[in-house]
Design an enzyme around this catalytic site. Structure first.
Site, PDB file in Angstrom:
ATOM      1  CE  LYS A  13      10.083  -4.960   9.132  1.00 24.36           C
ATOM      2  NZ  LYS A  13       8.663  -4.857   9.156  1.00 24.36           N
ATOM      3  NE  ARG A  87      10.001  -6.157  15.256  1.00 23.45           N
ATOM      4  CZ  ARG A  87      10.036  -6.822  14.191  1.00 23.45           C
ATOM      5  NH1 ARG A  87      11.173  -7.117  13.658  1.00 23.45           N
ATOM      6  NH2 ARG A  87       8.992  -7.254  13.934  1.00 23.45           N
ATOM      7  NE  ARG A 126       3.778 -12.036   5.272  1.00 27.36           N
ATOM      8  CZ  ARG A 126       4.511 -11.194   6.228  1.00 27.36           C
ATOM      9  NH1 ARG A 126       5.616 -10.595   5.847  1.00 27.36           N
ATOM     10  NH2 ARG A 126       4.269 -11.271   7.529  1.00 27.36           N
ATOM     11  NE  ARG A 159       5.908 -14.216   9.366  1.00 28.63           N
ATOM     12  CZ  ARG A 159       6.537 -13.225   9.418  1.00 28.63           C
ATOM     13  NH1 ARG A 159       7.306 -12.573   8.486  1.00 28.63           N
ATOM     14  NH2 ARG A 159       6.152 -12.270  10.390  1.00 28.63           N
ATOM     15  NE  ARG A 170       3.710  -9.681  13.138  1.00 27.26           N
ATOM     16  CZ  ARG A 170       3.625 -10.140  11.995  1.00 27.26           C
ATOM     17  NH1 ARG A 170       2.609 -11.089  11.638  1.00 27.26           N
ATOM     18  NH2 ARG A 170       4.528  -9.649  10.787  1.00 27.26           N
TER      19      ARG A 170
END
Ligand code: AP5
Length: 217
Positions: A13, A87, A126, A159, A170
């Site tokens: 996203k 969400r 990431r 992160r 998640r």
């Protein structure tokens, strides 16, 4: 254009929103980025959100809806691209009510579809730039110099919620609470599913194709 990008954590996203922003000159409103800024500034909202974010749970709807309505209000443009919001079905309903009060609505919802296994590989690899927010991947989207941002030379970071354990939570949260949001827009909006397990540029081409078609219609 008023857009929403839906999809699991790590679906791409943020990566695709940055490209949409550049191509269509729309402000990118990311609930996750705004929450991380609030957390860094040690605001009351940031303090309240921390515990939820660290565990992979959702921050309560009332905090998020107020925060995102504020972000939309601050934009000087008519259009925007929402990333990470709404969400939950309740957030979608509140967003619709808020936009309707000024005779507006969501034009297009892009739903990025991806398997959990691909997500896990993407998120744990990431790395992002703490200065400009650019997003990289240790295998799929490497910076020119290992660990260093191409744009400003800052050291890339991981992160805190990108560990395997938190990502699993998640994903669970996504399947339980966010997948129904896609169903909501199938009934109330203009939604298109796009496969997100392809190369970044291929995904971008598919999204731009949908947005161009919408603009021409
Ligand atoms: P948020 O920051 O929104 O995280 P998320 O939805 O879990 O999504 P991510 O940012 O992890 O992934 P992304 O889809 O943007 O993927 P990216 O482009 O980076 O939310 C964080 C937390 O905040 C939540 O857990 C919650 O607690 C709270 N929160 C936020 N919004 C909320 C709300 N509305 N209500 C309640 N709570 C809320 O890509 C991932 C990686 O893959 C990158 O390394 C990238 O380089 C790579 N990649 C991307 N595309 C491709 C591709 N096509 N091929 C190969 N690699 C790719």
């Amino acid at each position: 254009m008023r857009l929403i990008l839906l999809g699991a954590p790590g679906a791409g996203k943020g990566t695709q929103c940055k490209r949409i922003t550049a191509e269509y000159h729309l402000p990118h409103l990311s609930s996750g980025d705004i929450l991380r800024q609030e957390r860094e500034q040690k605001s009351e909202l940031g303090r309240k959100a921390q515990e939820y974010m660290d565990s992979g749970a959702l921050v309560p709807d009332e905090l998020i809806v107020e925060m995102m309505a504020g972000a939309i209000e601050k934009t000087t443009q008519e259009g925007f691209v929402l990333d990470g919001f709404p969400r939950t079905v309740n957030q979608s309903e509140e967003l619709d009510k808020y936009l309707k009060s000024s005779n507006k609505g969501i034009d297009v919802v892009i739903n990025l579809v991806i398997d959990d296994q691909v997500v896990l590989q993407r998120i744990t690899g990431r790395r992002s730039c703490p200065m400009c927010g650019a997003v990289y991947h240790i295998e799929n989207l490497k910076p020119k110099v290992d660990g260093i941002c191409d744009n400003d030379g800052a050291k890339l970071v991981q992160r805190p919620d990108d560990t395997e354990e938190v990502v699993m939570n998640r994903l669970k949260t996504y399947h339980e609470q966010t997948e129904p949001v896609a169903e909501y827009y199938r009934q109330h909006g203009n939604i298109c599913d796009i496969r997100a397990d392809m190369d970044v540029d291929q995904v971008t081409d598919l999204i731009f194709g949908k947005l161009d078609a919408f603009q021409k219609a």
